[in-house]
Design a protein around this motif. Structure first.
Motif, short mmCIF file in Angstrom:
data_model
loop_
_atom_site.label_atom_id
_atom_site.label_comp_id
_atom_site.label_asym_id
_atom_site.label_seq_id
_atom_site.Cartn_x
_atom_site.Cartn_y
_atom_site.Cartn_z
N HIS A 182 -30.11 3.00 -22.67
CA HIS A 182 -29.52 2.20 -23.75
C HIS A 182 -29.36 3.06 -24.99
O HIS A 182 -30.31 3.69 -25.46
CB HIS A 182 -30.40 0.99 -24.08
N TYR A 183 -28.15 3.09 -25.54
CA TYR A 183 -27.89 3.81 -26.79
C TYR A 183 -28.01 2.85 -27.96
O TYR A 183 -27.28 1.86 -28.04
CB TYR A 183 -26.51 4.44 -26.76
N LEU A 184 -28.94 3.16 -28.87
CA LEU A 184 -29.14 2.33 -30.06
C LEU A 184 -28.08 2.59 -31.11
O LEU A 184 -27.82 1.74 -31.96
CB LEU A 184 -30.53 2.63 -30.64
N THR A 185 -27.44 3.76 -31.03
CA THR A 185 -26.52 4.21 -32.09
C THR A 185 -25.06 4.10 -31.68
O THR A 185 -24.24 4.95 -32.06
CB THR A 185 -26.87 5.65 -32.49
N GLY A 186 -24.72 3.09 -30.92
CA GLY A 186 -23.34 2.88 -30.52
C GLY A 186 -22.96 3.73 -29.32
O GLY A 186 -23.79 4.41 -28.71
N MET A 187 -21.69 3.69 -28.99
CA MET A 187 -21.18 4.48 -27.87
C MET A 187 -21.33 5.96 -28.17
O MET A 187 -20.92 6.42 -29.23
CB MET A 187 -19.72 4.13 -27.60
N PRO A 188 -21.91 6.74 -27.24
CA PRO A 188 -22.05 8.18 -27.49
C PRO A 188 -20.70 8.88 -27.46
O PRO A 188 -19.68 8.30 -27.09
CB PRO A 188 -22.95 8.65 -26.35
N TYR A 189 -20.71 10.16 -27.85
CA TYR A 189 -19.46 10.91 -27.93
C TYR A 189 -18.92 11.26 -26.55
O TYR A 189 -19.56 11.05 -25.52
CB TYR A 189 -19.61 12.16 -28.81
#
Length: 420
Positions: free
Chosen positions: A112-119
């Motif tokens: 799970h990414y807490l900081t939005g969609m990764p790059y």
């Protein structure tokens, strides 16, 4: 009037004088950060008794590589973690991140990414972009993320719901740098708050930090606040512009052991892997990293201030807190973006004669324009600029081995873009 700028248009000379005066105290702040981090690195070289034999490297299997093991211990000490794995065979930050994911996660676990969609490149690793074999998705590892708020900050209300409703979340990832997004990069104090939040609402989860571009930019690192595992690249900050390849992982010993088993083979783990002829560069790069990172940040501050004087939309602003190397400028149209990027290439030490052309690259969905006249291919601790050709036509400028080079190159790029 400075000798180096005497041939510039008078209007540009005046803007440079304004910028130099405006940013002087900010540059002094960066010098203090460099002094603090350099002191810590120097103390580690003394504490671990670094000597000539540590720089030799190993061949073959790489057994009993005292220099490799000592450097691991120094990275673990610097980042205040139990263990580390610093390796030339890790070909990029993305490779280190992927090794962490595949080393720790198992089928039916959730990342799970807490900081939005990764790059973009991490999306390819996960399997939400592209059509590649060997993704997390192919290995039945689930993925979810909490979208950021409109202001680019973590949506803690939504994140609380996301973390509590899914007991399969095995790892929560935090991406420090903005990647190809418009949000600000997260400073360490913000990441510390995120770590505390995850420990409260998903105590079973391993907290992973994508720290690329972030090392040595502040006096503290995310691992100081309880992150379990963190990745970075050696041809970004931590290699000091000397390392020709490589990346690193730092964190809890059991997690580094898992990453080592994935990276090499179960059984041997991180205890194999020849380092010849890389160790001298790795040690020297680590020693230089605080100063080189500081030089790059000073260059970013100058770039932001001068481009603001030109009326451009930049992020972060020249006086904003700095937590990575990345400086963005929105051009609003592709022609100006390409022209500025080309000027960076023309004012690089390597391949200055090359004309950058927008093209498709592996791992990205849009055409990319890129300037990278660096001594090490793909090095972003050296001055480079790149960005996808999509609205609002944002160029990402990063790195610089010396402040003087960044100042000259950015000034020339402004000249070629806005005055000719």
């Amino acid at each position: 009037m400075s000798k180096w700028s005497e041939d510039l248009p008078k209007d540009l000379q005046n803007k440079i004088e304004i910028v130099d005066e405006k940013i002087s105290s900010k540059l002094e702040d960066i010098t203090e950060i460099v002094l603090n981090n350099q002191r810590r690195v120097l103390e580690l070289f003394r504490k671990h008794h670094v000597a000539e034999e540590d720089l030799v490297g190993s061949t073959g299997y790489g057994y009993d590589d005292i220099g490799r093991d000592k450097l691991d211990a120094m990275f673990a000490d610097y980042f205040k973690t139990e263990d580390a794995m610093v390796r030339p065979q890790l070909t990029s930050g993305t490779h280190a991140i992927s090794t962490a994911f595949f080393g720790v996660l198992r089928p039916h676990d959730t990342l799970h990414y807490l900081t939005g969609m990764p790059y973009d490149t991490i999306q390819e690793v996960i399997g939400v972009a592209g059509d590649n074999p060997g993704t997390l998705e192919e290995h039945l590892i689930n993925f979810s993320y909490t979208p950021l708020l409109d202001n680019g900050k973590v949506d803690y209300k939504r994140a609380k719901e996301d973390l509590q409703k899914d007991s399969s979340i095995k790892m929560v990832a935090i991406q420090r740098s903005r990647g190809y997004s418009s949000r600000d990069s997260f400073v360490v104090s913000e990441i510390a708050e995120m770590i505390k939040f995850v420990k409260k609402y998903a105590p079973q989860a391993i907290i992973f930090i994508d720290n690329c571009y972030g090392e040595f930019t502040e006096t503290e690192e995310p691992t100081f606040y309880g992150a379990d595992l963190m990745a970075g690249s050696l041809y970004k900050n931590a290699g000091g512009g000397i390392a020709k390849t490589g990346a690193f992982l730092v964190g809890n010993k059991d997690l580094i052991d898992r990453c080592g088993a994935r990276f090499i083979v179960p059984g041997a783990g991180k205890n194999e892997g020849a380092t010849y002829p890389f160790m001298r560069d790795f040690y020297e790069g680590f020693f230089l990293a605080p100063n080189v990172t500081g030089e790059a940040i000073k260059g970013s501050i100058y770039a932001a201030a001068l481009l603001e004087e030109m009326g451009m939309d930049v992020s972060p602003s020249w006086d904003a807190p700095r937590t990575d190397l990345v400086q963005t400028v929105n051009f609003g149209n592709p022609d100006a973006m390409v022209k500025f990027c080309a000027a960076i290439q023309h004012n690089s030490p390597m391949n200055a004669y090359v004309e950058p052309v927008p093209s498709y690259m592996d791992g990205y969905e849009d055409k990319i324009i890129m300037a990278s006249g660096s001594f090490t291919e793909g090095s972003t601790i050296e001055l480079s600029s790149d960005g996808p050709l999509r609205e609002p036509y944002t160029l990402y400028i990063q790195g610089g081995l010396t402040y003087a080079h960044v100042k000259i190159a950015i000034t020339k790029a402004v000249l070629e873009t806005f005055y000719k």
